[in-house]
Each structure stands twice: as structure tokens, then as C-alpha cells.
Design a protein around this motif. Structure first.
Motif, mmCIF file in Angstrom:
data_model
loop_
_atom_site.group_PDB
_atom_site.id
_atom_site.type_symbol
_atom_site.label_atom_id
_atom_site.label_comp_id
_atom_site.label_asym_id
_atom_site.label_seq_id
_atom_site.Cartn_x
_atom_site.Cartn_y
_atom_site.Cartn_z
ATOM 1 N N MET A 1 -9.979 73.941 -20.012
ATOM 2 C CA MET A 1 -9.222 74.733 -19.041
ATOM 3 C C MET A 1 -8.837 76.097 -19.584
ATOM 4 S SD MET A 1 -6.939 72.250 -16.801
ATOM 5 C CE MET A 1 -6.048 71.179 -17.828
ATOM 6 N N VAL B 1 -8.531 81.020 -18.937
ATOM 7 C CA VAL B 1 -7.799 82.131 -19.538
ATOM 8 C C VAL B 1 -8.760 83.055 -20.271
ATOM 9 C CG1 VAL B 1 -5.945 82.754 -21.089
ATOM 10 C CG2 VAL B 1 -5.802 80.655 -19.784
ATOM 11 N N TYR C 1 11.777 66.778 -21.971
ATOM 12 C CA TYR C 1 10.456 67.207 -22.415
ATOM 13 C C TYR C 1 9.446 67.029 -21.293
ATOM 14 C CZ TYR C 1 6.009 67.188 -24.844
ATOM 15 O OH TYR C 1 4.725 67.459 -25.220
ATOM 16 N N HIS D 1 4.995 72.904 -16.731
ATOM 17 C CA HIS D 1 3.896 73.630 -17.371
ATOM 18 C C HIS D 1 2.565 73.249 -16.719
ATOM 19 C CE1 HIS D 1 1.109 74.986 -20.464
ATOM 20 N NE2 HIS D 1 0.689 73.738 -20.614
ATOM 21 N N PHE E 1 -8.796 68.856 -22.729
ATOM 22 C CA PHE E 1 -8.663 69.617 -21.482
ATOM 23 C C PHE E 1 -8.164 71.029 -21.713
ATOM 24 C CE2 PHE E 1 -4.555 67.185 -20.839
ATOM 25 C CZ PHE E 1 -3.688 68.273 -20.842
ATOM 26 N N HIS E 2 -7.469 71.268 -22.811
ATOM 27 C CA HIS E 2 -7.122 72.664 -23.081
ATOM 28 C C HIS E 2 -8.368 73.470 -23.485
ATOM 29 C CE1 HIS E 2 -2.853 71.425 -22.991
ATOM 30 N NE2 HIS E 2 -2.667 72.669 -22.614
ATOM 31 N N GLY F 1 4.689 64.354 -14.586
ATOM 32 C CA GLY F 1 3.390 64.913 -14.934
ATOM 33 C C GLY F 1 2.799 65.554 -13.696
ATOM 34 N N TRP F 2 1.833 66.449 -13.913
ATOM 35 C CA TRP F 2 1.317 67.186 -12.752
ATOM 36 C C TRP F 2 0.511 66.288 -11.825
ATOM 37 C CZ3 TRP F 2 -3.897 68.356 -11.430
ATOM 38 C CH2 TRP F 2 -4.841 67.909 -12.335
ATOM 39 N N TYR G 1 -3.523 62.642 -27.767
ATOM 40 C CA TYR G 1 -3.627 64.090 -27.919
ATOM 41 C C TYR G 1 -5.062 64.571 -27.913
ATOM 42 C CZ TYR G 1 0.768 66.337 -27.889
ATOM 43 O OH TYR G 1 1.915 66.902 -27.437
ATOM 44 N N ALA H 1 4.985 76.370 -22.098
ATOM 45 C CA ALA H 1 4.127 75.851 -23.172
ATOM 46 C C ALA H 1 4.750 76.117 -24.533
ATOM 47 C CB ALA H 1 2.741 76.495 -23.089
ATOM 48 N N ARG I 1 0.045 61.258 -25.807
ATOM 49 C CA ARG I 1 0.538 62.458 -25.134
ATOM 50 C C ARG I 1 1.825 62.116 -24.379
ATOM 51 N NH1 ARG I 1 -3.265 63.195 -19.792
ATOM 52 N NH2 ARG I 1 -2.002 65.059 -19.524
ATOM 53 N N ARG I 2 2.489 63.156 -23.935
ATOM 54 C CA ARG I 2 3.710 63.044 -23.134
ATOM 55 C C ARG I 2 4.878 62.394 -23.859
ATOM 56 N NH1 ARG I 2 1.521 61.899 -16.979
ATOM 57 N NH2 ARG I 2 0.232 63.732 -16.904
ATOM 58 N N MET J 1 7.066 69.626 -19.429
ATOM 59 C CA MET J 1 5.625 69.390 -19.462
ATOM 60 C C MET J 1 5.038 69.386 -18.050
ATOM 61 S SD MET J 1 3.365 66.635 -19.030
ATOM 62 C CE MET J 1 4.388 65.192 -19.050
HETATM 63 C C1 HEM Z 1 -0.516 79.050 -24.121
HETATM 64 C C2 HEM Z 1 -0.935 78.000 -24.764
HETATM 65 C C3 HEM Z 1 -0.656 76.591 -24.332
HETATM 66 C C4 HEM Z 1 0.070 75.683 -25.026
HETATM 67 C C5 HEM Z 1 0.748 75.932 -26.353
HETATM 68 C C6 HEM Z 1 0.085 74.458 -24.268
HETATM 69 C C7 HEM Z 1 0.743 73.300 -24.667
HETATM 70 C C8 HEM Z 1 0.789 72.130 -23.954
HETATM 71 C C9 HEM Z 1 1.498 70.952 -24.318
HETATM 72 C C10 HEM Z 1 2.307 70.787 -25.587
HETATM 73 C C11 HEM Z 1 1.305 70.009 -23.362
HETATM 74 C C12 HEM Z 1 1.878 68.620 -23.301
HETATM 75 C C13 HEM Z 1 0.931 67.620 -23.832
HETATM 76 C C14 HEM Z 1 1.416 66.238 -23.608
HETATM 77 O O1 HEM Z 1 2.456 65.871 -24.169
HETATM 78 O O2 HEM Z 1 0.748 65.504 -22.882
HETATM 79 C C15 HEM Z 1 0.471 70.599 -22.373
HETATM 80 C C16 HEM Z 1 0.034 69.969 -21.241
HETATM 81 C C17 HEM Z 1 -0.780 70.554 -20.297
HETATM 82 N N1 HEM Z 1 -1.288 71.848 -20.318
HETATM 83 FE FE1 HEM Z 1 -0.956 73.228 -21.710
HETATM 84 N N2 HEM Z 1 -0.628 74.636 -23.129
HETATM 85 C C18 HEM Z 1 -1.095 75.932 -23.127
HETATM 86 C C19 HEM Z 1 -1.874 76.521 -22.165
HETATM 87 C C20 HEM Z 1 -2.354 75.871 -21.051
HETATM 88 C C21 HEM Z 1 -3.211 76.460 -20.062
HETATM 89 C C22 HEM Z 1 -3.728 77.897 -20.095
HETATM 90 C C23 HEM Z 1 -3.455 75.510 -19.141
HETATM 91 C C24 HEM Z 1 -4.295 75.589 -17.912
HETATM 92 C C25 HEM Z 1 -5.134 76.527 -17.660
HETATM 93 C C26 HEM Z 1 -2.747 74.328 -19.518
HETATM 94 C C27 HEM Z 1 -2.747 73.148 -18.823
HETATM 95 C C28 HEM Z 1 -2.049 72.012 -19.176
HETATM 96 C C29 HEM Z 1 -2.015 70.811 -18.417
HETATM 97 C C30 HEM Z 1 -2.741 70.568 -17.092
HETATM 98 C C31 HEM Z 1 -1.216 69.899 -19.110
HETATM 99 C C32 HEM Z 1 -0.941 68.470 -18.706
HETATM 100 C C33 HEM Z 1 0.372 68.341 -18.081
HETATM 101 C C34 HEM Z 1 0.531 66.937 -17.628
HETATM 102 O O3 HEM Z 1 0.029 66.034 -18.303
HETATM 103 O O4 HEM Z 1 1.169 66.742 -16.572
HETATM 104 N N3 HEM Z 1 -2.074 74.575 -20.693
HETATM 105 N N4 HEM Z 1 0.167 71.902 -22.755
#
Ligand code: HEM
Ligand SMILES: [Cu+2]
Lengths: 589, 228
Positions: free
Chosen positions: A430, A435, A106, A113, A426-427, A176-177, A420, A63, A487-488, A110
Motif C-alpha cells: 500500500m 504513497v 492503541y 490510522h 500490506f505496508h 480496526g478499519w 506483523y 501512524a 498485530r493490533r 490504529m
Molecule cells: C507513515 C508511515 C506509516 C507508519 C509508521 C505506519 C504504522 C502502522 C502501524 C504501527 C499499524 C498498526 C499495526 C497493527 O498493530 O496491526 C498500522 C496499521 C495500518 N496501516 Fe500504517 N503506517 C504508515 C503508513 C501507512 C500508509 C501510507 C497506509 C496506506 C496507504 C497505511 C495503512 C495501514 C492500514 C490499512 C493499517 C491496518 C489498520 C487496521 O488493521 O485496522 N499505513 N500502520
């Protein structure tokens, strides 16, 4: 309630014939062997806790890397000698793949993550760690129904994680997930990375099913004498409802991932439109599992909140049955709403129906929130770290929930879809749901799990850093999304840069907050004050045994004599939580 | 801790092995343990049903989209082989049920023979599937998806039919193989006197699993072989 077998008071402990579950076996080797082959649900819970926190660390590093990449857009600048220089491409070098296009790299980061956070952190997160440790104790059982299966689940989880992470080591996937087809079946020639990742998810699904099955049987069959269904703590209700979802939803992701692997390996066409297959079918399968997954994450969190709120406000929960049944209600509705992730790929009527069903989830959720607020009313609230996190959860979850409404509404979703705004939403749900609540649970139960008090001022500082850092990181993304930032994408028009800078700085605050917690918790293990059996004055059964608990949980089988939240009738007025005497007189609510 | 039935007066060392087996110390009584084990198995079977439910959904949707291809496809399957396999599995369901009954009655030898018959029925099922169906069909080019290479196909969507055929029967066959492993395990442990009137949970649970494998085939058979 046949025999009356009182639990010993806290002062009587220590000289018993059993030791703490943490007691060493002598040599380091014996300890390692003992932990690796243990069937004790407490040790397995601790093993899950560390595994899950390690995954959170990995996902967190990803992240931070993502946010670092987004600090500035990728720009091509003309140099004085007429050449072109690319700036702002930060992840490329990080992955040792400067040649690859920035967005591809990227998206791999992503995906990693997202997949780590969802499949390896959220899903096992609270249920497998805290649920394993506390659910059996809270119902007065010696262990879960199938202890060896429980250990097997842990190993299966680890094996699945290794598969998924191995895929990252050889380059990772950029789907993507959600692994949407047809992209995931055509994306590039080297399909082993995708197969490894998806196989990992399949294997972890098994672990989830077995844990859920184990928990359902445990709750049905192993409650202590005198504990009826409505004497169970609400955390147990929540874990029970979660376990039902795990058992009923996970097989569907099982078949989905299997079919996807076959598709990838043999190109047999079920999801491939070029061969007559249907990619939307994949989406249906996928979300039939993955929407309930959101509740696999939020239900245990809600259970934790019911515990922390009653314990640290020393109040009887308002509307016990309503809160208990709303867990089951949420579990039921969670199966009916999957297609709201696919509004843009379905007909109007279907979309309208799923839109309506989605609003239904708000009912049991609101029941819970209102009951918690009513519980707080006139409580003697102690603002320690678990309570702060509880409040933080209520705040973040409210924002997350309300911002979900525009997404559940067909017309507005058309605009916000894949922007975004969705990322922020969702953040909030979730992160705010798992957390934040895992941190509440960790501090609430830390003294019980490890027998040491954590350092309160340090932990509170950690809370403020995490809470503020979270809002700085993600609130601005609602605005960004509403303005149209998709996003993405690794790059974006310059006008969004200031917002991305704020968001990235927020992610550093978050990092600082987590480091503060890491420090205080590790410090407490080494030099913390020993915890009494019942430092918060709680009434649920886990506070009726030693800290840390005895190997067999209780010196003798507990008989339940009062409800889990009868603070009004059990707790003597004006006692400090720490010196709270355990009630001995037999009564129930 | 050894759980000893208080109604039984024989000293522990004189009893058959299966009456002195370790019971999980976290169960209050042996009955609770038995009920818990059965309940867990039923839940697991529910997950198996859901897994195949996903497959059946895929079948239903593709059938709706390409009825012609599916009608042609099932003509290529020989219902007699499918029918033979149905009989084999039904019979094996009977023998494993008999094995459970004989274990409950303490007839170790009868349980042995029934388990062995069940195991060979499973083997027979796989032999029919592999040598009389998969291999000849594959050789003729009736293969799934891009591998499809059958010159006389009548419908452009026939590869889809074969995809579903191989995936559905393949996943089912993998369950048959797992079942053979479990039944083999029962046979070995039966020889070790692990089972008896007071300890037949494992036999019963494997029996339930085997019934579900049978049941799923009972659905697959008409869907793939009989409906045109
Ligand atoms: C520590 C702080 C966090 C930061 C800075 C962060 C940052 C990000 C960023 C930049 C993206 C990509 C967004 C995009 O371009 O679509 C992302 C996607 C995502 N994050 Fe986080 N995140 C954090 C914590 C979390 C946590 C704790 C979870 C789950 C409990 C989580 C779940 C997800 C999911 C499911 C995606 C979507 C990935 C996808 O679209 O395949 N994130 N996050
Ligand atoms: Cu959803």
C-alpha cells in the motif's frame, strides 16, 4: 481524423484569449467562490489533491503516534514503597484518557490510522486527484463527461470524511478499519461513534461510485478525434480499469455498511451469531469490496509508472497492448479473490480454490513488471525524482508482491495470519503502491499543474529519506512477524523491543523525508523556475498545452497524430528534454 | 455557449425554451451529450442492481439456514397487499414510459398528466406499505431482531425473517421516496417548458430509474410474499 486542427507549439502560447486555469479572479473572495463552485476538472483535481494530502497528514500523525507507543512495551514496575507503576504507556495521555486501558486506546488510534489511510487516502488518492486533472487532458477532452457531478463528488467525499473524523473526536472506534462483526456490533454502548464512522464510509462510497461512473463515460465518449482506444496513454487505461472497479465493487460496500449500521442501531441480527446471524457473511461482503480496493489503489499507480518510465527513459513502452489489457485483467481477477482474507474461517476446498485464484493475479501483474523492465532496457534514463520514485516502486512492489505469496498459500498463512508479517506486507504494497507512486506522479506532473519546476536536489534528498526510512520502518516487521509478534497489540514481550525501536526510528526518517518534500514543493510555488510547456519532452497530450494548462485545456481541439510513446520515431536524437520541439507532422503508430 | 441545431432555421429567440438550453461546452455535439447521459444512467443502474444483489445474497443464505422460519414468515404476509402494490408499480411504469413518449412528441399536457399519475401511484404504494403493512405488523409485535415480540411465533428464527423483510422493503421504499422527489422535479420542470422533442434526457433517465425501482419490487414480491 476529419479536421486538421493543430495544437499550437509552446512558443505560440501566452497571448491567447484564455488564461491559465490558475488565474485569479481579482479579489480573494471571488477566487474562493470561483474555486468552491468550479466545474473545471483541473481545479477539482487540485482540490482533491489537497484534501487527500491533508488526510495523509492526519493518518501520518496517527501512524507516528502508534510507532511512538510501540517504542517500548507497557511494563508494570514495582516501586520501592511496594506500589506498582506503569511505564511505556504513551498514547493514553496523548488522547487525554489515561484511565482507559492502553490497548483500547492503541486500537482506536490504529483504527483511525487504517480507516483514514484506506478510505480517505488510498481510494480517492491517485484516481481522483491525478486522474481528474490529467485523464481528460490526455484524451484531448475539455472536461469530464459530467462536470457538476464531479464537483458534487468532491463535496460528498469531504462530507463523508467529516462524518468519519467526527467519530474520532467523540472517542473513536477500536474495531480496526475492517469493522468485523460481531465485535463491531457489540463492542460498547455508545454506538454513535461507530455509526458515524460507518456512515462516513458509506457516504464516501457514493463519491467513489460517481467519480468512477464519470470517468468511464468520459473515456468512452470524449476522446479527441483521431484517438482510438489503442492510442490512449496507459495512465488513461489504468484509470479506466479503476473506474470500472469503483462502479462494480463500491455498491457492495454500500449495502454492507448500511446493513452494519442497521445492525448497530436496531440489533436486527443478520450478522449477530447470538440471534442466528452470520458474522462470516459480513466478511464476505466486506472483502468483496475491499479486496478490489487494493486494485483501486494499485492500478492507477501502475498507470503512473507506465507514464514516468517511458517519459524519463525516453523509450516506447514495450508491449503496449499487453500492458493495457493487463489492467483490465487485473480488474477482472480482483473480483474473484476476496475470500483469501478469510482462510482461517472457511473450509479447505474453498480455501484452496481462493488460494489458486489469488495466484492468478500474479500473471497480469508480472506482465506489467516485465514490460516495464523491457522498456527500461537501453533507454536513455534520466534519474530525476520521478524516475527515482519509479525505481523505488518497482523495488518495494516486488518485495510486497513476493511476500504476499506465503499469505496466499494456505499452510503458511496459518502461521503468519494476523502477525506483523501481514503488517509489513500490506505496508509494502500500500505504501509502496500509493504513497511512493503519488510522489512520483506529483513530481512528474508538478511543472504542468502549477507551472513551476521543483527544486531537484531537495526533492532527491526527500526521496532517499523516504525510501530508506520506509525500509527501516517496515522490513524488520517481516522478521518480527515471522517470530510471532501479533498485530493490533500495544504491548509485547521484551524480546521484540529492539526491533520495534528500529521500526520507530525509521518512522522518524520517513517524517523527515515528507517534510523535505513539503519544503521543496512549497518553495517551488513561491520561488520556482517557471516550467516550459514540455520540460521532460513527453509525448502524451498533456505536454502539448501550456504549463499550467489553459482554462479550456487546449487552445483548439487537439488532433492526435502520433502514439503516446513513439519516442523512437518522434524525438530527434540528442535533444535536451527541455528544448524538445513538438512534432507537427501527422502520423500515428 | 448555446448549441443551435444547424438544420433548424428559426432564430434562437423564437424557439421554445428547451431547444435553446445550455449544452455542456465540453461535448462535441448534442448527440454525444445525450448518449453520454444515458450511458451514465445505465452505469448507475448497474450499481443499484449490485446494491440489491448484496441484499438478495443475504436473503438466500438466511433462507438456506432457516427454511422453516422463512416459510412461516411469508405466511404472515398478505399476498393481496403485495399484489396490489405490484399492480400499482407496474401501472406507474407504464405511465412514466408514456410520459417519455409524450415528451418526445412534444405533448406537454399529456406528459404532465402521466407524470402526475406516476407520482400518485408511488404515493399509493407507500401508503399501502406503511398503513396496511408496517404499522399493523409492528403493532402485533412482528418486528425485526431483538424488537420481535410476537407471542405466537412458531419458529425461534422468525425474528430473522422480519429483519430481512423490513430491511429489504425499507431500502426499496427509500428508493420509491427518492423516485417521488425526482418525478416531482420533472413535473415542475415540465411546466417550465424545459422538455421537448429535443430535450427529454432527464425524463428518460428518471424513467429508467423508476423502472428499476419497479423491477426490484418484482423480485421482492415473490421472494417475500409468494414463496413458502
Ligand atoms: C507513515 C508511515 C506509516 C507508519 C509508521 C505506519 C504504522 C502502522 C502501524 C504501527 C499499524 C498498526 C499495526 C497493527 O498493530 O496491526 C498500522 C496499521 C495500518 N496501516 Fe500504517 N503506517 C504508515 C503508513 C501507512 C500508509 C501510507 C497506509 C496506506 C496507504 C497505511 C495503512 C495501514 C492500514 C490499512 C493499517 C491496518 C489498520 C487496521 O488493521 O485496522 N499505513 N500502520
Ligand atoms: Cu485481498
Amino acid at each position: 481524423m476529419t479536421t486538421v486542427d493543430t495544437h499550437a507549439g509552446p512558443a505560440d502560447h501566452g497571448g491567447g484569449h484564455h488564461g491559465s486555469y490558475l488565474a485569479s479572479r481579482g479579489s480573494l473572495w471571488a477566487d474562493i467562490r470561483n474555486w468552491a463552485t468550479t466545474v473545471d476538472h483541473k481545479k477539482i483535481g487540485v482540490m482533491y489533491l489537497f484534501a487527500v494530502l491533508f488526510m495523509f497528514f492526519l493518518g501520518g500523525v496517527m501512524a507516528l503516534a502508534l510507532r511512538l507507543e510501540l517504542l517500548e512495551p507497557v511494563r508494570t514496575i514495582t516501586t520501592p514503597d511496594g506500589g506498582a507503576e506503569v511505564t511505556g504507556q504513551r498514547l493514553g495521555p496523548l488522547f487525554g484518557a489515561e484511565g482507559a486501558p492502553a490497548n483500547n486506546i492503541y486500537n482506536r488510534a490504529m483504527t483511525l490510522h487504517g480507516a483514514i489511510m484506506v478510505f480517505m487516502f488510498i481510494v480517492p488518492g491517485i484516481p481522483a486527484s491525478m486522474g481528474n486533472f490529467f485523464m481528460p487532458i490526455m484524451i484531448g477532452a475539455k472536461d469530464v463527461a459530467f462536470p457538476r457531478l464531479n464537483l458534487a463528488s468532491w463535496y460528498i467525499y469531504v462530507a463523508g470524511s467529516l462524518f468519519a473524523l467526527a467519530s474520532a473526536l467523540v472517542g473513536g472506534v477500536d474495531t480496526g478499519w475492517t469493522f468485523y462483526t460481531p465485535y463491531s456490533t457489540m463492542t460498547d454502548a455508545d454506538h454513535w461513534r461507530l455509526v458515524a464512522m460507518i456512515l462516513g464510509v458509506f457516504i464516501m462510497g457514493f463519491s467513489s461510485i460517481l467519480t468512477g461512473l464519470n470517468f468511464v463515460v468520459t473515456v468512452h465518449k470524449l476522446r479527441a478525434p483521431g484517438m482510438g482506444w489503442f492510442d490512449m496513454p496507459l495512465f488513461v487505461w489504468a484509470i479506466y480499469a479503476t473506474a470500472i472497479i469503483q462502479v462494480l465493487a463500491t455498491p457492495v460496500i454500500g449495502i454492507t455498511t448500511l446493513l452494519l449500521i442497521f445492525e448497530r442501531l436496531f440489533n436486527y441480527g443478520l450478522f449477530d451469531p447470538r440471534m442466528g446471524g452470520d458474522p462470516v457473511l459480513f466478511q464476505h461482503f466486506f472483502w468483496f469490496y475491499s479486496h478490489p480496493v487494493v486494485y483501486i489503489m494499485i492500478l492507477p499507480a501502475m498507470g503512473v509508472i507506465s507514464e514516468t518510465i517511458t517519459c524519463h527513459a525516453r523509450k516506447k513502452i514495450f508491449g503496449y497492448r499487453a500492458v493495457a489489457f493487463s489492467s483490465l485483467g487485473i480488474a477482472a481477477v480482483s473480483f474473484l479473490v476476496w475470500a483469501h482474507h478469510m482462510f482461517t474461517s472457511q473450509g479447505e476446498l474453498t480455501a484452496a480454490i481462493f488460494s489458486f485464484l489469488t495466484f492468478l493475479v500474479a500473471v497480469p501483474t508480472a506482465i506489467k513488471v516485465f514490460n516495464w523492465i523491457a522498456t527500461l532496457y537501453k533507454g536513455s534514463i534520466v534519474f530525476n525524482t520521478p524516475m527515482l520514485y519509479t525505481m523505488g516502486f518497482l523495488f518495494l512492489f516486488t518485495i510486497g508482491g513476493l511476500t504476499g505469496l506465503p499469505l496466499a498459500t494456505l499452510s503458511t498463512d496459518m502461521h503468519l495470519h494476523d502477525s506483523y508479517y501481514v503488517v509489513a506486507h500490506f505496508h509494502y504494497v500500500m505504501f509502496g503502491g500509493t504513497v511512493i507512486v503519488l510522489l512520483a506522479a506529483l513530481h512528474h506532473w508538478w511543472p504542468k499543474m502549477f507551472g513551476k519546476m521543483y527544486w531537484e536536489p531537495g526533492a532527491q534528498m526527500g526521496f532517499w529519506l523516504v525510501f530508506l526510512g520506509f525500509n527501516v520502518t517496515f522490513f524488520i516487521q517481516f522478521i518480527m512477524g515471522a517470530h510471532g509478534m501479533p498485530r493490533r497489540y500495544a504491548s509485547y514481550p521484551d524480546e521484540y523491543q529492539w526491533m520495534h525501536v528500529i521500526s520507530t526510528v525509521g518512522s522518524w526518517m520517513l517524517l523527515a523525508g515528507f517534510l523535505a518534500h513539503l519544503f521543496t514543493l512549497v518553495y517551488s510555488l513561491m520561488a520556482g523556475r517557471p516550467a516550459s510547456a514540455n520540460p521532460w519532452g513527453g509525448l502524451t497530450l498533456e505536454w502539448h498545452t501550456d504549463s499550467p494548462p489553459d482554462e479550456h485545456n487546449f487552445a483548439s481541439e487537439p488532433i492526435v497524430k502520433h502514439g503516446p510513446y513513439d519516442y523512437d520515431s518522434v524525438v530527434p536524437p540528442h535533444t535536451e528534454p527541455d528544448e524538445f520541439p513538438l512534432p507537427d507532422e501527422p502520423y500515428r503508430h | 455557449m448555446t448549441t443551435i441545431d444547424p438544420t433548424d432555421s428559426l432564430p434562437a429567440e423564437d424557439r421554445p425554451y428547451h431547444e435553446t438550453v445550455e449544452k455542456g461546452h465540453h461535448w462535441r455535439t448534442g448527440d454525444d451529450e445525450f448518449d453520454g447521459g444515458k450511458f451514465g444512467m445505465w452505469l448507475f443502474l448497474a450499481t443499484e442492481v449490485l446494491l440489491f444483489a448484496g441484499l438478495f445474497c443475504g436473503y438466500a443464505i438466511m433462507r438456506m439456514k432457516y427454511p422453516e422460519a422463512f416459510a412461516n414468515g411469508s405466511h404472515y404476509l398478505d399476498w393481496r397487499w403485495g399484489g396490489l402494490n405490484t399492480l400499482v408499480l407496474l401501472y406507474s411504469s407504464y405511465t412514466i414510459a408514456a410520459a417519455i413518449r409524450h415528451t418526445q412528441l412534444g405533448n406537454k399536457a399529456a406528459a404532465r398528466i402521466n407524470l402526475i399519475i406516476t407520482w400518485f401511484c408511488a404515493l399509493a404504494f407507500l401508503v399501502v406499505k406503511l398503513f396496511l403493512e408496517y404499522i399493523p405488523k409492528w403493532g402485533e409485535g412482528k418486528r425485526p431482531g431483538v424488537l420481535f415480540d410476537y407471542a405466537y411465533a412458531q419458529d425461534p428464527m422468525e425474528p430473522m425473517w422480519w429483519s430481512l423483510y423490513y430491511v429489504a422493503t425499507g431500502i426499496h421504499a427509500s428508493h420509491v421516496i427518492i423516485g417521488m422527489g425526482l418525478i416531482g422535479w420533472l413535473i415542475v420542470r415540465n411546466e417550465m417548458n424545459r422538455y421537448g422533442p429535443k430535450n427529454y434526457l432527464a425524463v428518460e433517465n428518471v424513467g429508467l430509474y423508476w423502472h428499476i425501482v419497479d423491477l426490484i419490487w418484482i423480485f421482492l414480491f415473490p421472494l417475500l410474499y409468494l414463496i413458502h
